[in-house]
Design a protein around this motif. Structure first.
Motif, PDB file in Angstrom:
ATOM      1  N   LEU A   1      -0.463  -1.634 -10.433  1.00  0.00           N
ATOM      2  CA  LEU A   1       0.366  -2.503  -9.601  1.00  0.00           C
ATOM      3  C   LEU A   1       0.353  -3.905 -10.191  1.00  0.00           C
TER       4      LEU A   1
ATOM      5  N   ARG B   1      -0.026   8.001  -5.785  1.00  0.00           N
ATOM      6  CA  ARG B   1      -1.395   8.532  -5.839  1.00  0.00           C
ATOM      7  C   ARG B   1      -1.368  10.033  -6.115  1.00  0.00           C
TER       8      ARG B   1
ATOM      9  N   ILE C   1       1.872   2.212  -3.455  1.00  0.00           N
ATOM     10  CA  ILE C   1       0.729   2.771  -4.193  1.00  0.00           C
ATOM     11  C   ILE C   1       0.485   4.215  -3.745  1.00  0.00           C
TER      12      ILE C   1
ATOM     13  N   GLN D   1       0.823  -1.205   0.000  1.00  0.00           N
ATOM     14  CA  GLN D   1       0.000   0.000   0.000  1.00  0.00           C
ATOM     15  C   GLN D   1       0.861   1.261   0.000  1.00  0.00           C
TER      16      GLN D   1
ATOM     17  N   GLU E   1      -4.304   6.233  -9.076  1.00  0.00           N
ATOM     18  CA  GLU E   1      -3.257   5.438  -8.432  1.00  0.00           C
ATOM     19  C   GLU E   1      -2.436   4.749  -9.507  1.00  0.00           C
TER      20      GLU E   1
END
Length: 198
Positions: free
Chosen positions: A53, A41, A37, A34, A50
């Motif tokens: 992935l 963002r 990511i 996370q 975003e």
């Protein structure tokens, strides 16, 4: 940019991160994935975007499998092996019949190949096989005529690198190890791997 866990550390900032590829994804936690990511963002004209992935793994953990089945993930599967790769043969040896595995490995060693022996622990009680005890047994009683070595996470990093290089170069024929060797196993001459108490 190609890197290690440092790529999602607090001090690292990206100008325009659009794609993050995580190899061996089972080695990364949810918060770690996370955080990468979050670094990509951006908000543009009231919409949040975003980065894409891509998580890669040959050994998905249960959470990844659940996300694949029940979550919002697209799946890409590689169905073919690289060109020239021979199929892998797997044999199960009943505990107590280890001599059969030792003899199969001996045939490979006799024609100039090498072998891995992988153990679940560095050192342990009698119920779990340990790399240290197994190394002594292999080097003294099973393959005394071959050069054997031991590698695990408690061995100094420089010594690990030296041992793995010698194994890669062929001067070590039998390598007893823990799963410290699981990433980056690339020794074409090592034609067999015995995984004890898999």
């Amino acid at each position: 940019i190609v890197g290690t866990h440092a790529l999602y550390s607090t001090a690292v900032e990206y100008k325009d991160l659009r794609l993050a590829v995580i190899d061996e994804q089972h080695r990364f936690g949810v918060m770690q994935r996370q955080s990468i990511i979050n670094k990509g963002r951006v908000t543009y004209r009231g919409s949040t975007f975003e980065p894409n992935l891509l998580m890669m793994s040959a050994t998905p953990i249960p959470q990844s499998l659940a996300l694949t089945v029940f979550g919002d993930l697209d799946i890409s599967t590689i169905h073919t092996m690289p060109a020239g790769r021979k199929p892998i043969q797997t044999h199960l040896v009943k505990e107590g019949n280890e001599i059969n595995a030792y003899e199969a490995v001996r045939k490979e060693l006799a024609i100039g190949h090498q072998a891995y022996f992988v153990y679940p622990a560095i050192d342990s009680d009698e119920n779990i096989k340990s790399a240290e005890r197994a190394f002594q047994h292999l080097s003294q009683h099973i393959y005394p005529q071959y050069k054997c070595a031991l590698v695990h996470s408690k061995i100094d990093d420089e010594e690990q690198v030296r041992i793995l290089k010698e194994f890669h170069d062929g001067s070590i024929q039998v390598l007893a190890a823990t799963t410290v060797i699981e990433v980056g196993v690339d020794v074409p001459n090592a034609t067999c791997m015995v995984i004890e108490q898999a």
